[in-house]
Design a protein around this motif. Sequence first.
Motif, PDB file in Angstrom:
ATOM      1  N   ASP A 242       0.807  -1.220   0.000  1.00  0.00           N
ATOM      2  CA  ASP A 242       0.000   0.000   0.000  1.00  0.00           C
ATOM      3  C   ASP A 242       0.842   1.272   0.000  1.00  0.00           C
ATOM      4  O   ASP A 242       0.298   2.375  -0.081  1.00  0.00           O
ATOM      5  CB  ASP A 242      -0.938   0.022   1.206  1.00  0.00           C
ATOM      6  N   ALA A 243       2.158   1.150   0.084  1.00  0.00           N
ATOM      7  CA  ALA A 243       3.021   2.336   0.169  1.00  0.00           C
ATOM      8  C   ALA A 243       3.834   2.489  -1.112  1.00  0.00           C
ATOM      9  O   ALA A 243       4.131   1.517  -1.823  1.00  0.00           O
ATOM     10  CB  ALA A 243       3.965   2.223   1.373  1.00  0.00           C
ATOM     11  N   GLU A 244       4.228   3.716  -1.402  1.00  0.00           N
ATOM     12  CA  GLU A 244       5.041   3.986  -2.579  1.00  0.00           C
ATOM     13  C   GLU A 244       6.389   3.253  -2.494  1.00  0.00           C
ATOM     14  O   GLU A 244       6.972   3.127  -1.414  1.00  0.00           O
ATOM     15  CB  GLU A 244       5.274   5.487  -2.724  1.00  0.00           C
ATOM     16  N   ASN A 245       6.830   2.765  -3.618  1.00  0.00           N
ATOM     17  CA  ASN A 245       8.099   2.054  -3.785  1.00  0.00           C
ATOM     18  C   ASN A 245       8.091   0.672  -3.127  1.00  0.00           C
ATOM     19  O   ASN A 245       9.144   0.077  -2.919  1.00  0.00           O
ATOM     20  CB  ASN A 245       9.287   2.872  -3.263  1.00  0.00           C
ATOM     21  N   GLU A 246       6.907   0.145  -2.821  1.00  0.00           N
ATOM     22  CA  GLU A 246       6.799  -1.236  -2.355  1.00  0.00           C
ATOM     23  C   GLU A 246       6.502  -2.158  -3.537  1.00  0.00           C
ATOM     24  O   GLU A 246       5.878  -1.760  -4.519  1.00  0.00           O
ATOM     25  CB  GLU A 246       5.696  -1.380  -1.310  1.00  0.00           C
ATOM     26  N   TRP A 247       6.922  -3.426  -3.400  1.00  0.00           N
ATOM     27  CA  TRP A 247       6.677  -4.403  -4.457  1.00  0.00           C
ATOM     28  C   TRP A 247       6.353  -5.756  -3.844  1.00  0.00           C
ATOM     29  O   TRP A 247       6.604  -6.020  -2.668  1.00  0.00           O
ATOM     30  CB  TRP A 247       7.878  -4.526  -5.385  1.00  0.00           C
ATOM     31  N   TYR A 248       5.805  -6.622  -4.690  1.00  0.00           N
ATOM     32  CA  TYR A 248       5.492  -7.991  -4.273  1.00  0.00           C
ATOM     33  C   TYR A 248       5.541  -8.887  -5.504  1.00  0.00           C
ATOM     34  O   TYR A 248       5.112  -8.493  -6.596  1.00  0.00           O
ATOM     35  CB  TYR A 248       4.100  -8.067  -3.635  1.00  0.00           C
ATOM     36  N   TYR A 249       6.077 -10.088  -5.335  1.00  0.00           N
ATOM     37  CA  TYR A 249       6.099 -11.092  -6.408  1.00  0.00           C
ATOM     38  C   TYR A 249       5.288 -12.291  -5.959  1.00  0.00           C
ATOM     39  O   TYR A 249       5.499 -12.810  -4.855  1.00  0.00           O
ATOM     40  CB  TYR A 249       7.537 -11.504  -6.705  1.00  0.00           C
ATOM     41  N   ASP A 250       4.356 -12.746  -6.809  1.00  0.00           N
ATOM     42  CA  ASP A 250       3.442 -13.805  -6.390  1.00  0.00           C
ATOM     43  C   ASP A 250       4.003 -15.209  -6.569  1.00  0.00           C
ATOM     44  O   ASP A 250       3.341 -16.198  -6.226  1.00  0.00           O
ATOM     45  CB  ASP A 250       2.094 -13.677  -7.117  1.00  0.00           C
ATOM     46  N   GLY A 251       5.220 -15.327  -7.086  1.00  0.00           N
ATOM     47  CA  GLY A 251       5.837 -16.632  -7.274  1.00  0.00           C
ATOM     48  C   GLY A 251       5.416 -17.340  -8.538  1.00  0.00           C
ATOM     49  O   GLY A 251       5.950 -18.408  -8.868  1.00  0.00           O
ATOM     50  N   ASN A 252       4.471 -16.752  -9.271  1.00  0.00           N
ATOM     51  CA  ASN A 252       3.948 -17.391 -10.488  1.00  0.00           C
ATOM     52  C   ASN A 252       4.071 -16.513 -11.723  1.00  0.00           C
ATOM     53  O   ASN A 252       3.356 -16.718 -12.704  1.00  0.00           O
ATOM     54  CB  ASN A 252       2.472 -17.775 -10.277  1.00  0.00           C
ATOM     55  N   GLY A 253       4.962 -15.514 -11.651  1.00  0.00           N
ATOM     56  CA  GLY A 253       5.220 -14.732 -12.851  1.00  0.00           C
ATOM     57  C   GLY A 253       4.621 -13.340 -12.875  1.00  0.00           C
ATOM     58  O   GLY A 253       4.671 -12.678 -13.918  1.00  0.00           O
ATOM     59  N   THR A 254       4.073 -12.861 -11.755  1.00  0.00           N
ATOM     60  CA  THR A 254       3.512 -11.512 -11.731  1.00  0.00           C
ATOM     61  C   THR A 254       4.163 -10.687 -10.628  1.00  0.00           C
ATOM     62  O   THR A 254       4.220 -11.117  -9.464  1.00  0.00           O
ATOM     63  CB  THR A 254       1.987 -11.529 -11.514  1.00  0.00           C
ATOM     64  N   ILE A 255       4.654  -9.502 -10.995  1.00  0.00           N
ATOM     65  CA  ILE A 255       5.244  -8.557 -10.050  1.00  0.00           C
ATOM     66  C   ILE A 255       4.280  -7.385  -9.884  1.00  0.00           C
ATOM     67  O   ILE A 255       3.735  -6.874 -10.871  1.00  0.00           O
ATOM     68  CB  ILE A 255       6.598  -8.036 -10.558  1.00  0.00           C
ATOM     69  N   TYR A 256       4.087  -6.959  -8.660  1.00  0.00           N
ATOM     70  CA  TYR A 256       3.252  -5.807  -8.346  1.00  0.00           C
ATOM     71  C   TYR A 256       4.143  -4.710  -7.776  1.00  0.00           C
ATOM     72  O   TYR A 256       5.078  -4.977  -7.013  1.00  0.00           O
ATOM     73  CB  TYR A 256       2.180  -6.184  -7.332  1.00  0.00           C
ATOM     74  N   TYR A 257       3.823  -3.466  -8.116  1.00  0.00           N
ATOM     75  CA  TYR A 257       4.658  -2.347  -7.659  1.00  0.00           C
ATOM     76  C   TYR A 257       3.813  -1.079  -7.582  1.00  0.00           C
ATOM     77  O   TYR A 257       2.961  -0.823  -8.442  1.00  0.00           O
ATOM     78  CB  TYR A 257       5.827  -2.113  -8.623  1.00  0.00           C
ATOM     79  N   LYS A 258       4.059  -0.283  -6.536  1.00  0.00           N
ATOM     80  CA  LYS A 258       3.397   1.013  -6.404  1.00  0.00           C
ATOM     81  C   LYS A 258       4.448   2.102  -6.564  1.00  0.00           C
ATOM     82  O   LYS A 258       5.308   2.288  -5.688  1.00  0.00           O
ATOM     83  CB  LYS A 258       2.706   1.156  -5.051  1.00  0.00           C
ATOM     84  N   PRO A 259       4.427   2.845  -7.662  1.00  0.00           N
ATOM     85  CA  PRO A 259       5.470   3.846  -7.923  1.00  0.00           C
ATOM     86  C   PRO A 259       5.322   5.087  -7.051  1.00  0.00           C
ATOM     87  O   PRO A 259       4.256   5.379  -6.514  1.00  0.00           O
ATOM     88  CB  PRO A 259       5.264   4.189  -9.398  1.00  0.00           C
ATOM     89  N   LYS A 260       6.427   5.801  -6.952  1.00  0.00           N
ATOM     90  CA  LYS A 260       6.431   7.063  -6.220  1.00  0.00           C
ATOM     91  C   LYS A 260       5.720   8.142  -7.028  1.00  0.00           C
ATOM     92  O   LYS A 260       5.794   8.164  -8.260  1.00  0.00           O
ATOM     93  CB  LYS A 260       7.867   7.515  -5.947  1.00  0.00           C
ATOM     94  N   ASN A 261       5.031   9.032  -6.346  1.00  0.00           N
ATOM     95  CA  ASN A 261       4.468  10.249  -6.951  1.00  0.00           C
ATOM     96  C   ASN A 261       3.598   9.967  -8.165  1.00  0.00           C
ATOM     97  O   ASN A 261       3.583  10.741  -9.131  1.00  0.00           O
ATOM     98  CB  ASN A 261       5.589  11.215  -7.329  1.00  0.00           C
TER      99      ASN A 261
END
Length: 361
Positions: A242-261
């Motif tokens: 939920d915060a800027e510059n955080e990321w998560y990888y689901d282990g199955n080929g998808t990366i999630y990311y919340k960019p700054k600004n």
Amino acid sequence: TAMNLNGDGKNDARDCLYLKKMLAGLEKMPKNSCYYYVSKSGNDANDGSENAPFLTIGKAASVLTAGETCVIGEGVYKETVTPKNSGEYGAPISFIAKRGEKVVISGTEKITSTWEHYKDGIYKTSAHIWRRTENQIFVNGEMAQIARYPNKNSDNFISVGTTLSADSASDHFVSDEALTQPDGFFNGAKISTEGTSHYIHFTSTVTDYKKGTANFEKIDSGWDSPTSNSNYYFYDSLALLDAENEWYYDGNGTIYYKPKNNQNPNNLTFEYSVRPDAFDVRDKSNIFIGGLEIFGANVKTNEGSEYLTLDNNKILYYYHTRVSRVYPWGANWYGVELWGKNSVVSNCEIAYGAEGGVLVY
């Protein structure tokens, strides 16, 4: 053989002074005056001369013999360099940056797939990153933060950041009235929690969360089990992103990311860690590495790596893990491990690693 290391087009005393500085600490200059050159505009089919340089450092490493030097031109080289031969005492095999030029040997590769909006300012893209607990994402050359709760709220790399404090805890649970999220919210997330000493952090996986209490896989904490007032936090779950510059990888080929600004991530450069080693000098002796930046990778050695000299290098983000090694003295990876006898690390910056920077055996 004439050489021009500083790029001024002249083969003069300044080049010799430069090389002497790069080889400081060695009792003798190389007795063989052969130099091979590497350039991002080169070709590995070339002969490696200054006018016909190789493209990769690895090509030079495959032909260098005792007393010979690889002069590397500016650029980012994404490879693991494994010398074929050893040098000799007083006549090392040397890898140096061309004077005044920035040479980076990177353990990362770019994420080139397109990002699309997921929700709440979070984007996602397809990419397979396979280093599991050692996965690391860089955005425009800076490390992104794995999704966590509470949010870290600090740009200090080595800081634990904001944490919670347990009302009660043991080697398999924490209870805290501050945990008001609905049942199941933290299931599958990782937890990092202090032990009784408030010195060591243990990590585990949450198996069952009910409001106010998180049960996790039992940790081997012995006398230092978590207890009341142990600081802890949760991490590595999409629900926590939920915060800027955080990321998560689901282990199955998808990366999630919340960019700054509210930036468009398609305008940013994303890289992920791939190669753990920039140099592999196991069973190779009398190797000199100088004036380089090693990014997202390490220098791999063993007991056969005698008379290794690392001088005037930057070794950054050399190792990352999201799993505690239980005790600091039980850490199993270091930025520079000096296994071999008579080895030297001098004038180097070694920074931004999850475990020890230098280990001397």
